[in-house]
Each structure stands twice: as structure tokens, then as C-alpha cells.
Design a protein around this motif. Structure first.
Motif, PDB file in Angstrom:
ATOM      1  N   SER A  51      28.942  43.089  29.742  1.00  0.00           N
ATOM      2  CA  SER A  51      29.034  43.491  30.946  1.00  0.00           C
ATOM      3  C   SER A  51      30.349  42.960  31.680  1.00  0.00           C
ATOM      4  O   SER A  51      30.652  41.618  31.722  1.00  0.00           O
ATOM      5  CB  SER A  51      27.873  43.354  32.075  1.00  0.00           C
ATOM      6  N   GLN A  52      31.288  43.767  31.997  1.00  0.00           N
ATOM      7  CA  GLN A  52      32.627  43.168  32.613  1.00  0.00           C
ATOM      8  C   GLN A  52      32.245  42.786  34.049  1.00  0.00           C
ATOM      9  O   GLN A  52      33.078  42.330  34.705  1.00  0.00           O
ATOM     10  CB  GLN A  52      33.635  44.494  32.574  1.00  0.00           C
ATOM     11  N   GLN A  53      31.197  42.904  34.559  1.00  0.00           N
ATOM     12  CA  GLN A  53      30.690  42.243  35.869  1.00  0.00           C
ATOM     13  C   GLN A  53      29.992  40.953  35.654  1.00  0.00           C
ATOM     14  O   GLN A  53      29.641  40.541  36.799  1.00  0.00           O
ATOM     15  CB  GLN A  53      29.884  43.369  36.655  1.00  0.00           C
ATOM     16  N   GLU A  55      30.454  37.463  34.976  1.00  0.00           N
ATOM     17  CA  GLU A  55      31.470  36.345  34.954  1.00  0.00           C
ATOM     18  C   GLU A  55      30.949  35.526  33.783  1.00  0.00           C
ATOM     19  O   GLU A  55      31.963  34.952  33.042  1.00  0.00           O
ATOM     20  CB  GLU A  55      31.691  35.903  36.147  1.00  0.00           C
ATOM     21  N   ASN A  96      39.214  44.571  34.842  1.00  0.00           N
ATOM     22  CA  ASN A  96      38.134  44.311  35.255  1.00  0.00           C
ATOM     23  C   ASN A  96      37.700  42.794  35.084  1.00  0.00           C
ATOM     24  O   ASN A  96      37.366  42.098  35.806  1.00  0.00           O
ATOM     25  CB  ASN A  96      37.014  45.242  34.766  1.00  0.00           C
ATOM     26  N   TRP A 100      37.929  37.822  37.316  1.00  0.00           N
ATOM     27  CA  TRP A 100      36.911  36.697  37.642  1.00  0.00           C
ATOM     28  C   TRP A 100      37.673  35.287  37.388  1.00  0.00           C
ATOM     29  O   TRP A 100      38.562  35.120  36.772  1.00  0.00           O
ATOM     30  CB  TRP A 100      35.829  36.635  36.385  1.00  0.00           C
TER      31      TRP A 100
END
Length: 214
Positions: A51-53, A55, A96, A100
Motif C-alpha cells: 500500500s502506498q499509504q 509508511e 504518493n 512519507w
């Protein structure tokens, strides 16, 4: 002979990599495309369905990933991904993953190690502000959304015949929004950077302008 570093920052599709490559050739320096490093992580995350979300998962992936910039070639874990990292899906994912803080810290550490010997031209979003704050020359390269969209459209049209100019324009505007509003190292002009608007300039004119500051 003095050895020094040059930092070139600016928004997506402003021509940073093209100008950096030309400068490197003219000044006998080495170009390091830091954006390609984020694209490598993005490509690997896509391949591994990370997932690019997430971190922490992205940071763990990065720490296990070897990235080598060799001239115009980009290698990830020994694989030449120079072309693979340039597709639209990877471009979007790169924006994306680069937001982070922990990912950027790891990337910055790698970039600073690479540039320690000096003699490098680095381009990206936070080179003059974070990566190379002591660079001899800092350039902030900008261009209008329309000019950038036209350039990117002409570059990508051959690879994607169904692509429209409006799609490219929207993509660039969204990338600008993400880069300028992220919490970790947002896109801003360094206080001591020279701002160049290249909307109506040729590559040669921009290169000459940069050299005039040395």
C-alpha cells in the motif's frame, strides 16, 4: 579544480532532468536523478502490492531495495528499470510514496552519501532545501502548467496514443498540489535559489542562464 554541487528543484515536468543532463555534460559533472529513486520504490511497491499509504511497509521495502544510478540508466536490485519507472502509474505512485517523512529521510541519507564527493548535479523537489543545503548553486526551475502539460503530452503521446492534453494537465496540477502540500519536505524555493521561469525558453537558453550564475 574546484569541485562543487548544483541543486535543481522545481515542479513536475519543468524540465529539471533534461537541464541537469545537459549541464552535467557541459560542466563535466555527474547528474543524479533523485526522482528516479522514488520511482524505483514506487515500482517495487506496485509489484509487491504494498500500500502506498503504509509508511512503515514502504520504509521496510526501501531498506531492502538496492538502487543504482549509472549515467542515464537506473537499476533496482540489479534490474535495469530505466523505462519501467517512467510509465504514468509509477509517476502517480512516486508522488504518493514520496510524501512519507521516514521514506524521505532514508532517501535523503542515501543522496547525501552519493553527493559527498561533490561534482554532482542533483534535481528533485527538496535538493536545495534539504538534501544539499550547502550546494554552490541552487536553481528553482518553474514553468506554467500549460507549458509543462504540452511538453509532457508530446513526450508521452507516442507511448500512449489515447492520452489527451487535458489528462496530462490535470495530472500535473494534481502532482503540484501533492508536492506543495505534503508535510515532509514540501516543494518550496530555497531562500538562496535562483528562480528561472523556462515556459518560453529553449533548453540551450536555460543551460546558459544557469551557467551565468556560476
Amino acid at each position: 579544480m574546484e569541485r562543487y554541487n548544483i541543486a535543481i528543484d522545481g515542479p513536475s515536468a519543468a524540465g529539471k532532468s533534461t537541464i541537469s543532463k545537459c549541464l552535467a555534460k557541459k560542466l563535466d559533472m555527474t547528474h543524479l536523478d533523485t526522482g528516479a529513486m522514488y520511482r524505483c520504490l514506487a515500482l517495487k511497491a506496485i509489484r509487491l502490492h504494498i500500500s502506498q499509504q503504509d509508511e512503515e511497509a514502504l520504509l521496510d521495502c526501501l531498506k531492502k531495495t538496492g538502487i543504482l544510478l549509472k549515467g542515464e540508466q537506473v537499476f533496482m536490485d540489479g534490474e535495469d528499470v530505466s523505462q519501467a519507472i517512467r510509465n504514468p502509474e509509477v509517476s502517480s505512485a512516486a508522488s504518493n510514496v514520496s510524501k512519507w517523512a521516514k521514506v524521505r529521510q532514508e532517501m535523503v541519507a542515501r543522496q547525501q552519501v552519493l553527493a559527498k564527493e561533490k561534482g554532482f548535479i542533483m534535481d528533485g523537489r527538496d535538493i536545495g532545501t534539504v538534501v544539499l543545503p550547502d550546494a554552490k548553486l541552487k536553481i528553482f526551475l518553474v514553468a506554467s502548467v500549460e507549458a509543462r502539460a504540452q511538453r509532457r503530452f508530446l513526450e508521452d503521446k507516442l507511448k500512449n496514443p489515447s492520452l489527451t492534453l487535458e489528462e496530462v494537465r490535470r495530472s500535473i496540477a494534481e502532482r503540484d498540489r501533492q508536492d506543495e502540500t505534503r508535510l515532509a519536505s514540501p516543494l518550496v524555493q530555497a531562500k538562496d535559489a535562483k528562480r528561472i521561469d523556462c515556459s518560453d525558453m529553449s533548453i540551450e537558453e536555460v543551460v546558459d542562464k544557469v551557467c551565468s550564475y556560476l
